[in-house]
Design a protein around this motif. Structure first.
Motif, PDB file in Angstrom:
ATOM      1  N   ASN A  90       0.776  -1.242   0.000  1.00 19.52           N
ATOM      2  CA  ASN A  90       0.000   0.000   0.000  1.00 19.52           C
ATOM      3  C   ASN A  90       0.805   1.288   0.000  1.00 19.52           C
ATOM      4  O   ASN A  90       0.278   2.341   0.341  1.00 19.52           O
ATOM      5  CB  ASN A  90      -0.965   0.036   1.188  1.00 19.52           C
ATOM      6  N   SER A  91       2.096   1.204  -0.350  1.00 17.85           N
ATOM      7  CA  SER A  91       2.809   2.461  -0.498  1.00 17.85           C
ATOM      8  C   SER A  91       3.666   2.423  -1.756  1.00 17.85           C
ATOM      9  O   SER A  91       4.253   1.387  -2.094  1.00 17.85           O
ATOM     10  CB  SER A  91       3.646   2.768   0.738  1.00 17.85           C
ATOM     11  N   ALA A  92       3.687   3.543  -2.463  1.00 17.46           N
ATOM     12  CA  ALA A  92       4.408   3.614  -3.727  1.00 17.46           C
ATOM     13  C   ALA A  92       5.788   4.185  -3.483  1.00 17.46           C
ATOM     14  O   ALA A  92       5.972   5.075  -2.653  1.00 17.46           O
ATOM     15  CB  ALA A  92       3.644   4.511  -4.703  1.00 17.46           C
ATOM     16  N   ARG A  93       6.782   3.645  -4.180  1.00 21.70           N
ATOM     17  CA  ARG A  93       8.104   4.268  -4.118  1.00 21.70           C
ATOM     18  C   ARG A  93       8.710   4.304  -5.516  1.00 21.70           C
ATOM     19  O   ARG A  93       8.584   3.346  -6.282  1.00 21.70           O
ATOM     20  CB  ARG A  93       9.004   3.577  -3.113  1.00 21.70           C
ATOM     21  N   ASP A  94       9.313   5.417  -5.800  1.00 23.00           N
ATOM     22  CA  ASP A  94       9.970   5.615  -7.086  1.00 23.00           C
ATOM     23  C   ASP A  94      11.439   5.278  -6.886  1.00 23.00           C
ATOM     24  O   ASP A  94      12.105   5.883  -6.042  1.00 23.00           O
ATOM     25  CB  ASP A  94       9.792   7.080  -7.515  1.00 23.00           C
ATOM     26  N   ILE A  95      11.949   4.333  -7.655  1.00 22.91           N
ATOM     27  CA  ILE A  95      13.255   3.776  -7.331  1.00 22.91           C
ATOM     28  C   ILE A  95      13.907   3.299  -8.622  1.00 22.91           C
ATOM     29  O   ILE A  95      13.213   2.942  -9.572  1.00 22.91           O
ATOM     30  CB  ILE A  95      13.056   2.614  -6.327  1.00 22.91           C
ATOM     31  N   SER A  96      15.238   3.302  -8.674  1.00 23.81           N
ATOM     32  CA  SER A  96      15.896   2.790  -9.867  1.00 23.81           C
ATOM     33  C   SER A  96      15.884   1.267  -9.840  1.00 23.81           C
ATOM     34  O   SER A  96      15.774   0.653  -8.774  1.00 23.81           O
ATOM     35  CB  SER A  96      17.335   3.295  -9.949  1.00 23.81           C
ATOM     36  N   ALA A  97      16.026   0.666 -11.015  1.00 27.49           N
ATOM     37  CA  ALA A  97      16.007  -0.790 -11.106  1.00 27.49           C
ATOM     38  C   ALA A  97      17.101  -1.381 -10.235  1.00 27.49           C
ATOM     39  O   ALA A  97      16.902  -2.370  -9.524  1.00 27.49           O
ATOM     40  CB  ALA A  97      16.178  -1.220 -12.563  1.00 27.49           C
ATOM     41  N   GLN A  98      18.280  -0.746 -10.271  1.00 29.29           N
ATOM     42  CA  GLN A  98      19.413  -1.250  -9.488  1.00 29.29           C
ATOM     43  C   GLN A  98      19.132  -1.218  -7.987  1.00 29.29           C
ATOM     44  O   GLN A  98      19.349  -2.196  -7.276  1.00 29.29           O
ATOM     45  CB  GLN A  98      20.645  -0.395  -9.795  1.00 29.29           C
ATOM     46  N   GLU A  99      18.597  -0.093  -7.531  1.00 29.09           N
ATOM     47  CA  GLU A  99      18.287   0.021  -6.098  1.00 29.09           C
ATOM     48  C   GLU A  99      17.215  -0.993  -5.689  1.00 29.09           C
ATOM     49  O   GLU A  99      17.268  -1.555  -4.592  1.00 29.09           O
ATOM     50  CB  GLU A  99      17.796   1.428  -5.771  1.00 29.09           C
ATOM     51  N   ALA A 100      16.257  -1.215  -6.578  1.00 27.17           N
ATOM     52  CA  ALA A 100      15.183  -2.154  -6.256  1.00 27.17           C
ATOM     53  C   ALA A 100      15.732  -3.554  -6.018  1.00 27.17           C
ATOM     54  O   ALA A 100      15.277  -4.269  -5.118  1.00 27.17           O
ATOM     55  CB  ALA A 100      14.147  -2.172  -7.386  1.00 27.17           C
TER      56      ALA A 100
END
Length: 488
Positions: free
Chosen positions: A244-254
């Motif tokens: 239930n929470s959105a985060r904007d993140i780079s593929a590498q960090e994910a």
RNA sequence: GCGACGGUCGUCCAGUUUGGUCUAGGACAUCAGAUUGCCAAUCUGGUAACCCGGGUUCAAAUCCCGGCCGUCGCACCA
């Protein structure tokens, strides 16, 4: 306001899509046709998919049968799992999903695969009645979402595929051999699937016959992080919606933070995001939502839905499922074929795992239309801001007037371009009216042939969104169009 | 699949309450002609619809029954 109704109205008026068999009163729900304009948009969408995913990643594409034998669906699990036990009320006809209904009323855990007899026993034991009218139930029955078909005079049992990917799985062995495959190998297919939905609704959003574009990535489960090409996408921004929470993140960090399980999954989700960003969808209104255990399909171990926000709320466009070896091991067992392959990087035999991107094309088309729909109140116009690669018409060709040789000149330019570009010639009505009609179906450019054209061989090119015009040489038109279409 | 409400030109709507005047009207769109000539101009003319089937009636777009479809709610969504 961009709503379902306004898009629907435009679709009907302009021939994007409309109900199937509509001249007959027994037309069935859940079947829709793409009209001339919609077909172009759909084909353009698929071509862009080929360019941005298949060619970019050197995937291979097949085109398989829509009717498949019973054994395929025994192996896939669809004959068991795709079937819901149903309780139907004798009095009012209400139907309920039997296993969930019993659980809800009795608090008992009921396995989905319970036989009909056992369900009826439980219904009697607890004296369950219809929730709507207190009526008694018929004996329980099973509802299968697959369309059954009978083949040949002996009426051999077969089914319309409920997902396109099964053809890829059953073809895997031959494809891998004949195409000199190496893991990871991505096999793609676009085609129709069929599901007997109980309540098809909202035109393209829930169909009984629909288009899927699926990509099945066959991979070595021990080498999911051994993927040099991940470097190319590591900075791609992904919106992950988890718990239930959105985060904007780079593929590498994910991957580093464990939000995505490995580089392979992150790589293909990144490609997918890059593709959708080129279709004209508003990416800030999309997300990858991690599915909870009870939402996941029966075959998936990790699952993200790529979702888009529409006027109806969030809509699933793509299912990203890590299917592990569920499919190949079942097909290997039922077909008695050995589907192991050699991974030459370490000369070991493996049964490949599968990560899939299963896209709904019809829903994607709808979402693109809705996100592109724009009412320009200042200029009193409706504009479909489709990107050039998706637009059904790339450029309109209009003589300002039909006299003084302008018509002939315009037709000459039309003939010069029509084999290579999606162009549209129109001389009827005022020039402003022609511009309006053109932008309503999303054409990004118009070329106007005026009196100056006759003197210096230039035309004006008009830009849909800004309504600005520039003069370009007739001999430069193809070059300008090429630059636009091939832009990265 | 259940329930409520609805279904008339391509689109939107009027007409249904109280059956006859509806030979079904308007607007937008569209087609033809005239006029104009860079942002939905004007004039003239045209094309085009009562969801399907049955019933009631002298007479049905209108009332009744069934089917199909649509919207919403419930259920369903592998």
């Amino acid at each position: 306001m961009k709503t379902y109704e306004t898009v629907m109205k435009l679709a009907l008026e302009r021939g994007f899509y409309f109900p199937s068999c509509e001249i007959y009163s027994d037309a069935l729900a859940g079947f829709w046709e793409y009209g001339p304009t919609g077909t172009k948009i759909k084909n353009n969408f698929i071509e862009l998919w080929r360019r941005e995913l298949l060619r970019r990643d050197d995937m291979i594409e097949i085109d398989g049968s829509q009717i498949m034998s019973r054994s395929v669906f025994v192996a896939s699990g669809h004959l068991d799992n795709f079937t819901d036990p149903i309780l139907k009320c004798k009095n009012c006809g209400s139907t309920f999903r039997a296993d969930r209904y019993i659980t809800e009323k009795t608090g008992k855990d009921v396995p989905e695969l319970l036989s009909g007899n056992e369900i009826d026993k439980l219904v009697n034991q607890y004296n369950l009645k219809c929730a709507s009218c207190k009526g008694t139930f018929h004996e329980s029955s099973r509802f299968n979402m697959m369309f059954k078909v009978e083949i040949g005079p002996s009426k051999e049992e077969a089914y319309l595929r409920p997902e396109t990917c099964q053809t890829i799985f059953v073809d895997f062995s031959r494809i891998f051999k004949t195409m000199r495959g190496r893991l990871p190998l991505a096999v793609a297919q676009v085609g129709k699937s069929f599901r007997n939905e109980i309540a098809p609704r909202q035109s393209l959003l829930r169909l009984r016959e629909f288009y899927q574009a699926e990509i099945e990535v066959f991979c070595n489960p021990n080498r999911l992080n051994d993927l040099p090409k991940f470097e190319q996408v590591k900075d791609t921004r992904l919106t992950l919606f988890i718990d239930n929470s959105a985060r904007d993140i780079s593929a590498q960090e994910a991957v580093e933070q464990g939000l995505l399980p490995n580089k392979l999954v992150a790589y293909y989700m990144s490609l997918l995001a890059m593709f959708y960003s080129r279709t004209g969808l508003s990416m800030e209104r999309t997300r990858f939502r991690k599915l909870s255990d009870d939402e996941k399909a029966f075959y998936a171990s990790t699952a993200f839905d790529f979702e888009v926000e529409t006027s109806n709320g969030w809509l699933e466009l793509v299912a990203c499922n890590y299917r592990s070896d569920y499919d190949l091991s079942k097909h290997a067992a039922i077909s008695k074929q050995n589907l192991n392959v050699i991974d030459p990087s370490n000369n070991t035999k493996v049964l490949p795992h599968i990560f899939e991107l299963s896209m709904g094309i019809d829903r994607s088309i709808y979402s693109i239309l809705e996100h592109s729909y724009y009412e320009d109140l200042e200029s009193d116009r409706v504009v479909l801001k489709l990107v050039p690669q998706i637009a059904p018409i790339l450029v309109g060709i209009f003589p300002l007037v039909t006299k003084d040789g302008l018509r002939e000149k315009a037709q000459e330019i039309h003939a010069m371009l029509k084999l290579d570009y999606p162009v549209f010639y129109d001389e009827s009505g005022s020039i402003g009216r022609r511009y309006r009609r053109l932008e309503e179906v999303g054409a990004p450019f118009a070329l106007t042939i005026d009196n100056q054209t006759m003197n210096d061989d230039t035309v004006t090119i008009r830009y849909r969104d800004s309504m600005k015009q520039e003069r370009i040489k007739v001999s430069d038109i193809a070059k300008v169009l090429d630059t636009i279409i091939k832009s990265k």
